[in-house]
Write an enzyme that holds these catalytic residues in place. Structure first.
Site, short mmCIF file in Angstrom:
data_model
loop_
_atom_site.label_atom_id
_atom_site.label_comp_id
_atom_site.label_asym_id
_atom_site.label_seq_id
_atom_site.Cartn_x
_atom_site.Cartn_y
_atom_site.Cartn_z
N CYS A 7 0.77 -1.26 -0.05
CA CYS A 7 0.07 0.10 0.14
C CYS A 7 0.97 1.25 -0.06
O CYS A 7 1.95 1.39 -0.52
CB CYS A 7 -0.90 0.09 1.28
SG CYS A 7 0.00 0.18 2.86
N GLY A 8 0.57 2.35 0.74
CA GLY A 8 1.34 3.45 0.66
C GLY A 8 2.47 3.40 1.78
O GLY A 8 3.74 3.80 1.59
#
Length: 282
Positions: free
Chosen positions: A240-241
């Protein structure tokens, strides 16, 4: 009880078992910096009775510039034992979004060998909406021994992810919104490239949740990953981030019965910072 073993418990279950001597409740609320909210202050103002606050930006590896990376087993053990979280207890984790940051802490406990840990389905919003008890009393946990044994099968690092580009050991599934995955929207962290790891698939974490913040059923989850192109019989690493919402994917996959799920801890905060690493867009 069986549902607890499958990593998610209902508000009904927690309410019925809140006073059980081996139950510990953890508030794992975390906000993106852009949200400008103070999770610790919110916890002090109101939390599920007996809940302790777990700060992912403090119980982490502070020797790196990457956000909330997994700490050493020694640091993790030291911090959680002070919170009264240790061997022989069942831990239920919630957050103030519904399901957002709590799976990150669920994954951390799993990574350090504690299996009796579950997410509160729907989190604090559902608990509040149902009129269940809250308190503002400071918790007074009794220190408890925690045996931390890192399960390296649950964690992937940069070198492994680079190696995976050639060997294809794991399917990579990215939890970010579609616009960020495709490179059509900027990253919230400065200095990162746009796009995704070459070959990655996209299952936005929000697609796995109902509108009330509860997680979707196992068959629906399985279908969504397969629709994105994932083979449910083969290993998956989530990204993800910064390693937070990737844990929502890991939770969903595990709850749906996938037997080989790991998480790329550095995620896009790491991959996207290097000029020499390839990215894909679109």
């Amino acid at each position: 009880m069986e549902r607890f073993k499958l990593n998610v418990v209902s508000t009904d279950w927690l309410h019925e078992n809140l006073d059980a001597p081996d139950i510990r409740v953890v508030d794992a609320t975390w906000y993106m910096p852009t949200e400008r909210k103070d999770a610790r202050a919110e916890h002090k103002a109101a939390h599920i009775p007996g809940a302790v606050y777990f700060d992912i930006d403090e119980i982490c590896d502070t020797a790196t510039d990457l956000p909330h990376m997994l700490p050493s087993p020694e640091k993790f053990s030291s911090r959680v034992r002070r919170l009264g979280l240790g061997d022989g207890v069942r831990i239920v984790i919630y957050d103030s979004h519904g399901i957002f940051s709590s799976p990150r802490v669920w994954w951390m406990f799993k990574a350090f060998g504690h299996e009796q840990v579950a997410i509160l389905d729907g989190g604090l919003p559902k608990w509040r909406a149902e009129g269940r008890p809250l308190e503002n009393l400071p918790p007074m946990p009794r220190e408890r021994h925690f045996t931390a044994r890192l399960n390296s099968d649950l964690v992937r690092g940069l070198d492994q992810m680079k190696d995976n580009q050639d060997k294809g050991l794991w399917q990579v599934v990215d939890a970010r919104p579609e616009a960020r995955f495709k490179g059509d929207a900027p990253e919230p962290r400065a200095g990162l490239k746009k796009g995704h790891i070459p070959g990655a698939m996209n299952v936005p974490f929000t697609s796995l949740l109902h509108s009330n913040g509860t997680i979707k059923g196992p068959m629906e989850i399985k279908g969504m990953f397969e629709q994105a192109g994932a083979d449910f019989t083969k290993p998956i690493v989530t990204s993800c981030g910064s390693g937070v919402t990737a844990a929502i994917l890991a939770l969903a996959l595990t709850d749906a019965g996938h037997a080989d799920v790991s998480l790329y801890d550095g995620s896009w905060a790491e991959w996207g910072m290097y000029d020499d690493l390839k990215v894909e867009t679109g």
